[in-house]
Structures are given as structure tokens and as C-alpha cells.
Design an enzyme around this catalytic site. Structure first.
Site, mmCIF file in Angstrom:
data_model
loop_
_atom_site.group_PDB
_atom_site.id
_atom_site.type_symbol
_atom_site.label_atom_id
_atom_site.label_comp_id
_atom_site.label_asym_id
_atom_site.label_seq_id
_atom_site.Cartn_x
_atom_site.Cartn_y
_atom_site.Cartn_z
ATOM 1 N N HIS A 139 6.848 10.687 -4.560
ATOM 2 C CA HIS A 139 5.841 9.883 -3.475
ATOM 3 C C HIS A 139 6.855 9.526 -2.414
ATOM 4 O O HIS A 139 6.347 8.412 -1.668
ATOM 5 C CB HIS A 139 6.086 8.328 -4.371
ATOM 6 C CG HIS A 139 5.041 8.468 -5.614
ATOM 7 N ND1 HIS A 139 5.592 9.010 -6.742
ATOM 8 C CD2 HIS A 139 3.791 7.454 -5.714
ATOM 9 C CE1 HIS A 139 4.559 8.843 -7.617
ATOM 10 N NE2 HIS A 139 3.723 7.913 -6.940
ATOM 11 N N GLU A 195 -8.277 14.080 -7.374
ATOM 12 C CA GLU A 195 -7.923 14.424 -5.825
ATOM 13 C C GLU A 195 -8.881 15.488 -5.432
ATOM 14 O O GLU A 195 -9.219 15.583 -4.367
ATOM 15 C CB GLU A 195 -6.358 14.716 -5.488
ATOM 16 C CG GLU A 195 -5.246 13.629 -5.535
ATOM 17 C CD GLU A 195 -4.909 12.594 -6.760
ATOM 18 O OE1 GLU A 195 -5.388 13.241 -7.679
ATOM 19 O OE2 GLU A 195 -4.525 11.636 -6.951
#
Lengths: 323, 322
Positions: free
Chosen positions: A129, A60
Site C-alpha cells: 500500500h 479494479e
């Protein structure tokens, strides 16, 4: 006007901008053949090839850094963070690099970068999430924060984000990708900082953004049966915020409920509340109410998960208390 | 030295001296309170930037670090604008908003110094993608220290640069210390360059006090990168003459160690002597060059001191929408 899915509206925006400007490219995890975890990029690898649809390793910070570096050197990248929860791994690049570079270099460098991501609960994917982390980015000067609710808004705002010369956090919500909405065939852009009244009303303003707009609309419908007229106010972009339009709405209705899926502690909702009190206290006939998520990590179990975030009934109850 | 003309060598000498004199001056200004905040002098490390930037083209990019004055000077940075920035003036590179750690110059392709250790390494990946996508054979020179090599972004970025064969030259300035942490205690392998194996790229160790060794290594890496062979990792073994900043007495290292580097491995002294010995320049010419540089550094201080403070109204106007 054709009705299309929210995710298709995003895809159309990306295609139109990639066709218009060869400097626009996509970079992120699983965005190639797989088409993105939510299939927003479906078919784009075939259409544009691997140089413009860059399918990366799970890295990321490097995906975001690649976005920053490419933006500094003449490109207009869209860096995707698959789940906003994973932005934690790239915070330096977002907060210390993308958001700061233009201002700390005295405007000598620009970062025309879009960070596309999604958040929110509702899919049973639990605490890592499902977060609504917009307040983190809202807090950082130098970032624009866009959270569209409808397909129409999603397309018009994404096109604006891609053409903007500054970094934009473009935050979607995982439960509304399949929502259908009207999108015109001809090109349009929605400027940042322009709110949309999703439903006109006279008795109370319900400020809601992203997926919460739909809960607010359902609540407004229910309340109408009781003779309460709700105005549903969708800011569409949190930064910049169309504060003037909000104040006007509050001056008209004299009451305000702020709805947010994110937990209330340190939230955008709390800040909006403070800003309205500061600018429109004299027009308020009742205290402002905030309807927000619980201050808890989002649980896996569906009943618990649903109890952690606001719904139509919570908004209805809040409105009734104020009227 | 193959690939190095007489002019190149004189340019390198001038760059070494320019960095040395500039840094000596900034330390003085720091000690008298004219520069405040953080200042990270590059004394002792001048050879790395001087050799590396001489090996790339004007149009190539550099990504710098918190210890970035030398990189900016070697890439052609304007001393007046740099000094004005260090004094926080409106004529500075960042209009007084950035200070020492954030100098950038679009025209010179300096993508910015960086206050975050390792923060520039992922940015080099993006600049590498740009160079690859535009296909004009440009490269990116990414400077970072031994401390940054232990940061996660180092690994993510080198992996990604290698996977996509990006034209990035990673140059680790191993000055032995990350603030007070010795790289012998912080890097798990023998040399940072060893890590290149994991990312399938060449790993080269050079004497970071010798600008010509650095020039050669960067030239080779740039040649490969321009041909599409992907990134390289160069580890320049160098030494930081001062503490981390001017107020750091560097008590964490042995005096004999510092004395050794200062007396035996001073890049400015050694390169000057070498060029005199090889009759590239005369002693007199070096004195003339040095005087000219000293004058230009003094000039930059004057320029900075005479420059106006940033306009507060203008600042508030410029940032009101962010």
C-alpha cells in the site's frame, strides 16, 4: 486567497467539473457514502446521486474498463484506483486499452479518462500500500502522468485532466492530503507540461515532484543558511514534461539534484538524468545526483520505512557534495 | 421464424457470404505475404456475428475480439477500409497503425476489435453504463470466446454488469478451441452459459452455426436489456474451421471432428440451402448475390493495393507528444 486542504482542492475541482459538464462521472470502490478512502468524494453521493457517483464492487479491472468503455462512448469518467498498488489488477485496461486505443485506431476513438489514484510511503501501511509506481505509467506511450504537490496545483491540474481527451494517470501522495495551500476563489486551469519553480535559486536546481517538493523546500531553507541558493523545480506533470524549463533552470544554476520517492532502478529520475545530460551537458559544472528511495519493498516498521525514502537531510547532503 | 422478415433473412445470408468471401480472400493474401502479422479467420463462425448484429440496431454498440472481421462486417464495416487496414495502408480504418486486431468505427458504433483475450469485456461495462446513463434504450453486444470466459475480467465484468443492471448482451462464441486448448479441458463447468447463474442473469445456449437461433436469442436479450432488465449471457456453440491463424495446421484436434463441422455444420452452406428450400431465394439469386459480394471483396483488394502507404512524417508528427 483561502487556504484549503489538498484533498479539498481535489474535491472542488471535481465539483466544478461535474457541475459544468453532465458527462463527468465518478466510478470506484467505497466512493459512495464512505466518500473515498481519503474522503475526497465526501458528500458527492448526496449531491449527484448514484448514477454519477458509482460505488462499485472490488473489481479494479472492471472499474478501469468501465472508464475506458464510457470514455469511448461519450462520457468523461474519473475511475479511481484506491491505492496505486492495486493498479496491478487493472494493468491491461490501463496499458493495453486506455493508452493504446486512440493511437492504434488511427485517432478514430478517444479515451477522455482520468485515473485518479495515490501512492507513496509514510503511513505504515507496508509494501502493498506504499509504492511509488509512476515509472510504470511514465514508460507507456499514450498516458499522461500528473503528480501535483500543492493544493493549488492539484485543483488546476485535475480540472485540466478531466477536460483532456486522452487518458491521464493522476497520482496523488497519501501524506499530503491534509496539507493546506492557497487556492483562489475564481476558476483556473493549469496546462499540462508547465513546470512551476517553487523556489527561485542560483546555485543548484533541485528537481522534485509530488511530496518530495516539500522535502526539497525544507532542504533549500536549511542550505540557504549556509549561503547556498537552491532552485526547487516542480515539473507538476511528468508526461508531458516541461523539459525546456528544466534545461533553462540547469543552464542558470549549472548543477542538478533529482529527488524522487520511488526507488531509483528504472525510475523517472534516471530518465530525467539522461535527458539533461543529453541536452545540457555543457552547462553542468558537476555530475547530476539522484536522491531516490531504496530499491526495496516499503517496510512496515516506521524507522525502516522512513529510511527507505528520501528526506530533507538526504537532499542537503547531496547538494553539499555538488557545491 | 417470428421477428425475422424475408428481407432480414436475405440480409443475414448476404452477411454470411460477405464474411466468408472476405475471410477466404484474406487467407490468400496472407499466404502470399500481402497481409502479415496476425490474422485470425472467422471461417465457420459466420452465423454468430450475422445473426447477432441483425438483432440489434444501428445505434447499438458492439465490442469485438481478436477474431473480429466478421463482427465488423456484420455491423456494417466498410470492406475497402478493412482490407486497406489489413494491408497496412493509410486509407485503412486505423491508418495502417492497427491491423487486423484493432479495427474500430465510431460511426458504426464498433468500439474496437481487441488484441487482448478478454480485453473488451470490461470495456462493455463502461459502454453499458453510458447506455444506461443516457437512457435512450441502447444496448451493447459484447463478443468474446471460450478462452476469454476463463479470464478474471469475465467474472468481474458480468458481476458488475448485473449489479448495475447494465444493458449488455454477452455473447460467448464457443468455437471449442483457445488456440490449441480445448474448452472441454479448460472450462470447469459443463457450459460457459452455466456461469450466468452466479451473476443472476439469463444464460442461453444456442447452435452457433444457425444464425436464426442466434438472432432470436439476441433479440430476446436486447428486448429485456432495453427495458432495464440487465445483462444476459448467450453461449453460441460454433466451430473454427481453420487453425488459430493461417499458419496453424491445428494438429491438436481430430480430423474427423473438423470434417464433421465442415460437412454438416457449415453455416453458409446450411443457411443457403435452407433459404432456397423455403423459397426465400432462388439458387440463381444466391449465385448473383455471391458474385456481387465476390466482386466487392476483389474491389476492396484493388482499393487497398492502390492506396498509399502511411506517411512516416505525418505519423511522427502525430505521435511526438505522447
Amino acid at each position: 486567497m483561502a487556504e484549503i486542504e489538498y484533498r479539498e482542492a481535489l474535491r472542488q475541482a471535481i465539483i466544478e467539473e461535474m457541475d459544468r459538464d453532465p458527462k463527468v462521472f465518478l466510478i470506484g470502490e467505497d466512493i459512495g457514502v464512505y466518500g473515498g478512502a481519503f474522503r475526497v468524494y465526501k458528500g458527492l453521493l448526496d449531491k449527484y446521486g448514484p448514477d454519477r457517483v458509482i460505488n462499485t464492487p472490488i473489481s479494479e479491472a472492471a472499474i478501469l474498463g468501465a472508464g475506458v468503455g464510457a470514455a469511448l462512448t461519450g462520457y468523461r469518467p474519473i475511475s479511481e484506483i484506491m491505492f496505486i498498488d492495486f493498479a496491478t489488477l487493472a494493468m491491461d485496461q490501463i496499458v493495453n486499452q486506455a493508452a493504446k486505443i486512440r493511437y492504434m485506431t488511427g485517432d478514430s476513438l478517444n479515451v477522455p479518462l482520468v485515473i485518479r489514484t495515490q501512492g507513496g510511503a509514510g503511513r505504515g501501511v507496508a509494501a502493498q500500500h506504499s509504492q511509488s509506481l509512476e515509472a510504470w505509467f511514465y514508460h507507456v506511450p499514450g498516458l499522461k502522468v500528473v503528480m501535483p504537490s500543492t493544493a493549488y496545483d492539484a485543483k488546476g491540474l485535475l480540472k485540466t485532466a478531466i477536460r483532456d481527451d486522452n487518458p491521464t494517470m493522476f497520482i496523488e501522495q497519501k501524506m499530503i492530503y491534509l496539507n493546506q495551500g492557497e487556492v483562489p476563489a475564481e476558476e483556473y486551469l493549469i496546462p499540462f507540461g508547465s513546470a512551476d519553480i517553487k523556489r527561485e535559486g542560483t546555485d543548484i536546481t533541485i528537481f522534485a515532484y509530488s511530496a518530495m517538493v516539500f522535502e526539497a523546500l525544507k532542504a533549500a531553507e536549511e542550505l540557504e543558511k549556509e549561503g547556498i541558493s537552491c532552485e526547487v523545480f516542480d515539473p507538476r506533470t511528468l508526461v508531458p514534461l516541461d523539459e525546456q524549463a528544466l534545461i533553462e533552470s540547469v543552464k542558470k544554476t549549472n548543477r542538478l539534484v533529482i529527488v524522487s520517492e520511488a526507488c531509483q532502478r528504472g525510475s523517472v529520475a534516471s530518465d530525467i538524468c539522461a535527458r539533461v545530460v543529453d541536452s545540457a551537458f555543457d552547462w553542468l559544472d558537476a555530475p547530476i545526483k539522484v536522491v531516490a528511495g531504496l530499491n526495496t519493498p516499503i517496510p512496515y516498521n516506521s524507522t525502516l520505512e522512513q529510511a527507505s525514502i528520501p528526506h530533507q537531510a538526504d537532499i542537503v547532503e547531496a547538494v553539499r557534495k555538488l557545491i | 421464424m417470428p421477428g425475422l422478415t424475408k428481407t432480414d433473412r436475405i440480409t443475414i445470408l448476404k452477411t454470411l457470404l460477405k464474411i466468408r468471401r472476405f475471410e477466404e480472400k484474406t487467407i490468400q493474401l496472407y499466404q502470399t505475404g500481402k497481409i502479415w502479422g496476425y490474422l485470425h479467420p472467422y471461417l465457420g463462425e459466420e452465423a454468430v456475428a450475422s445473426g447477432a448484429c441483425q438483432a440489434i440496431k444501428k445505434d447499438d454498440y458492439i465490442v469485438s475480439t481478436h477474431r473480429g472481421h466478421g463482427h465488423c462486417i456484420a455491423k456494417g464495416g466498410d470492406l475497402n477500409k478493412m482490407m486497406a487496414e489489413l494491408l497496412g495502408k493509410s486509407t485503412g480504418y486505423c491508418k495502417g497503425r492497427g491491423g487486423s486486431m484493432h479495427i474500430a468505427d465510431t460511426h458504426l458504433k464498433i468500439l474496437g476489435a481487441n488484441g487482448i483475450v478478454g480485453g473488451g469485456i470490461p470495456i462493455s461495462v463502461g459502454a453499458g453504463f453510458s447506455c444506461k446513463l443516457e437512457g435512450r434504450g441502447r444496448v451493447v453486444l459484447c463478443f468474446f470466446g471460450d478462452g476469454a470466459a476463463n479470464n478474471g475480467v469475465f467474472h468481474e465484468s458480468l458481476n458488475m454488469a448485473s449489479v448495475f443492471k447494465l444493458p449488455v448482451i454477452y455473447i460467448c462464441e464457443n468455437n471449442l478451441y483457445a488456440i490449441s486448448m480445448c474448452s472441454k479441458d479448460s472450462v470447469a463447468c459443463e457450459d460457459v452459459a452455466d456461469r450466468s447463474d452466479s451473476y443472476s442473469m439469463p444464460g442461453i445456449i444456442v447452435d452457433g452455426t444457425d444464425p436464426e437461433q442466434i438472432f432470436k436469442a439476441v433479440s430476446d436479450a436486447a428486448r429485456g436489456a432495453r427495458k432495464g432488465r440487465g445483462p444476459s449471457l448467450i453461449e453460441a456453440k460454433t466451430y473454427r474451421f481453420t487453425g488459430h491463424h493461417p499458419n496453424d495446421p491445428a494438429e491438436y484436434r481430430k480430423k474427423e471432428e473438423a470434417d464433421y463441422y465442415k460437412s454438416e455444420k457449415d453455416p453458409v452452406t446450411n443457411y443457403t440451402q435452407k433459404l432456397i428450400k423455403e423459397k426465400v431465394v432462388t439458387k440463381k439469386q444466391v449465385q448473383d448475390i455471391d458474385r456481387e459480394i465476390t466482386d466487392s471483396v476483389e474491389e476492396s483488394v484493388k482499393f487497398a493495393e492502390q492506396s498509399p502507404e502511411p506517411d512516416l512524417e505525418q505519423f511522427l508528427e502525430e505521435v511526438k507528444h505522447i
